[in-house]
Design an enzyme around this catalytic site. Structure first.
Site, PDB file in Angstrom:
ATOM      1  N   ARG A 169      -0.384  -4.851  12.948  1.00 51.05           N
ATOM      2  CA  ARG A 169       0.281  -3.551  13.133  1.00 51.05           C
ATOM      3  C   ARG A 169      -0.452  -2.690  14.141  1.00 51.05           C
ATOM      4  O   ARG A 169       0.141  -1.832  14.783  1.00 51.05           O
ATOM      5  CB  ARG A 169       0.455  -2.832  11.800  1.00 51.05           C
ATOM      6  CG  ARG A 169       1.449  -3.553  10.884  1.00 51.05           C
ATOM      7  CD  ARG A 169       1.746  -2.827   9.616  1.00 51.05           C
ATOM      8  NE  ARG A 169       0.551  -2.530   8.857  1.00 51.05           N
ATOM      9  CZ  ARG A 169       0.547  -1.830   7.737  1.00 51.05           C
ATOM     10  NH1 ARG A 169       1.667  -1.353   7.238  1.00 51.05           N
ATOM     11  NH2 ARG A 169      -0.576  -1.596   7.096  1.00 51.05           N
ATOM     12  N   GLU A 174     -11.895  -8.301   0.968  1.00 47.90           N
ATOM     13  CA  GLU A 174     -12.033  -8.185  -0.481  1.00 47.90           C
ATOM     14  C   GLU A 174     -12.230  -9.557  -1.124  1.00 47.90           C
ATOM     15  O   GLU A 174     -13.028  -9.717  -2.035  1.00 47.90           O
ATOM     16  CB  GLU A 174     -10.791  -7.493  -1.047  1.00 47.90           C
ATOM     17  CG  GLU A 174     -10.906  -7.163  -2.512  1.00 47.90           C
ATOM     18  CD  GLU A 174      -9.719  -6.371  -3.016  1.00 47.90           C
ATOM     19  OE1 GLU A 174      -9.654  -6.179  -4.227  1.00 47.90           O
ATOM     20  OE2 GLU A 174      -8.873  -5.956  -2.207  1.00 47.90           O
TER      21      GLU A 174
END
Length: 175
Positions: free
Chosen positions: A66, A103
Site C-alpha cells: 500500500r 510479530e
C-alpha cells in the site's frame, strides 16, 4: 493550516473505513481503499504527506504494497520520481536488502541502486504501527548510500509506539 485545508483533511480521513475483527478477532483494520478511490481525498493526503518536506527530497521511496500506492501519488504531486522498496525476491536486480522482525517471524525488503549516491529520499508508507518496516526501509536507504530526507505515513497507530523504533515520522492522521 487554512480552514479549507482542515476541512479537506477531515473529509479525507472520513473516507478511511474501520473494519472490526479483520484479519483476526480484536483487530480494527483501517481500510484506505475508499480514500484511494477518491481523487480529491487522495490529492489532499498526498499534499499533506509532502508538506513538511517540500523541496528537501529528490525521489519518493514507497514500501510494498500500500505504500506504493501512496508513494506514487506523493511523487506525482511533488514532481519527483518513485523508487520501489519490494519484498524479497520481487526485484530482478536488488542491490541491498534488510531483514526485520514481524510479530510472527521475519521479513526482508530489497531495493535496486538505480539512484545516484546521496539522492535525497522521502520514505513513504501507509501505516506506522510498531515501526519495524519503516526502520528497515530507513536502514536500506542508508545501506545504498541515499540520504533520508524524512519519513511520512498516512496514519500512525500511536499506541503501538512505532516512533520509538524508527524515529520521527510525519503522520497525516493519528489513531
Amino acid at each position: 493550516m487554512t480552514s479549507a485545508a482542515s476541512d479537506a483533511l477531515h473529509r479525507a480521513e472520513s473516507l478511511i473505513a474501520t473494519i472490526p475483527d479483520f484479519p483476526e478477532p480484536g483487530i480494527l483494520f483501517r481500510d484506505i481503499s475508499p480514500l484511494l478511490a477518491d481523487a480529491a481525498g487522495l490529492r489532499t493526503v498526498a499534499e499533506a504527506m509532502i508538506e513538511p518536506f517540500a523541496g528537501t527530497f529528490d525521489v519518493v521511496a514507497g514500501v510494498e504494497a500500500r505504500g506504493f500506492l501512496l508513494a506514487g501519488a506523493v511523487a506525482v504531486a511533488s514532481g519527483t520520481g518513485l523508487a520501489p522498496i519490494r519484498k524479497a525476491g520481487k526485484l530482478p536486480r536488488p542491490a541491498g536488502a534488510v531483514s526485520y522482525d514481524l510479530e510472527y517471524g521475519t521479513a526482508t525488503i530489497e531495493m535496486s541502486d538505480d539512484l545516484p549516491a546521496g539522492t535525497r529520499v522521502l520514505l513513504v508508507d501507509d501505516v506506522l504501527a510498531t515501526g519495524g518496516t519503516l526502520r528497515a526501509g530507513q536502514r536500506l536507504l542508508e545501506q545504498l548510500g541515499y540520504s533520508l530526507a524524512g519519513t511520512a505515513v498516512l496514519m500512525e497507530l500511536a499506541a503501538l509506539g512505532g516512533q520509538r523504533v524508527c524515529g520521527p515520522v510525519h503522520s497525516v492522521f493519528t489513531v
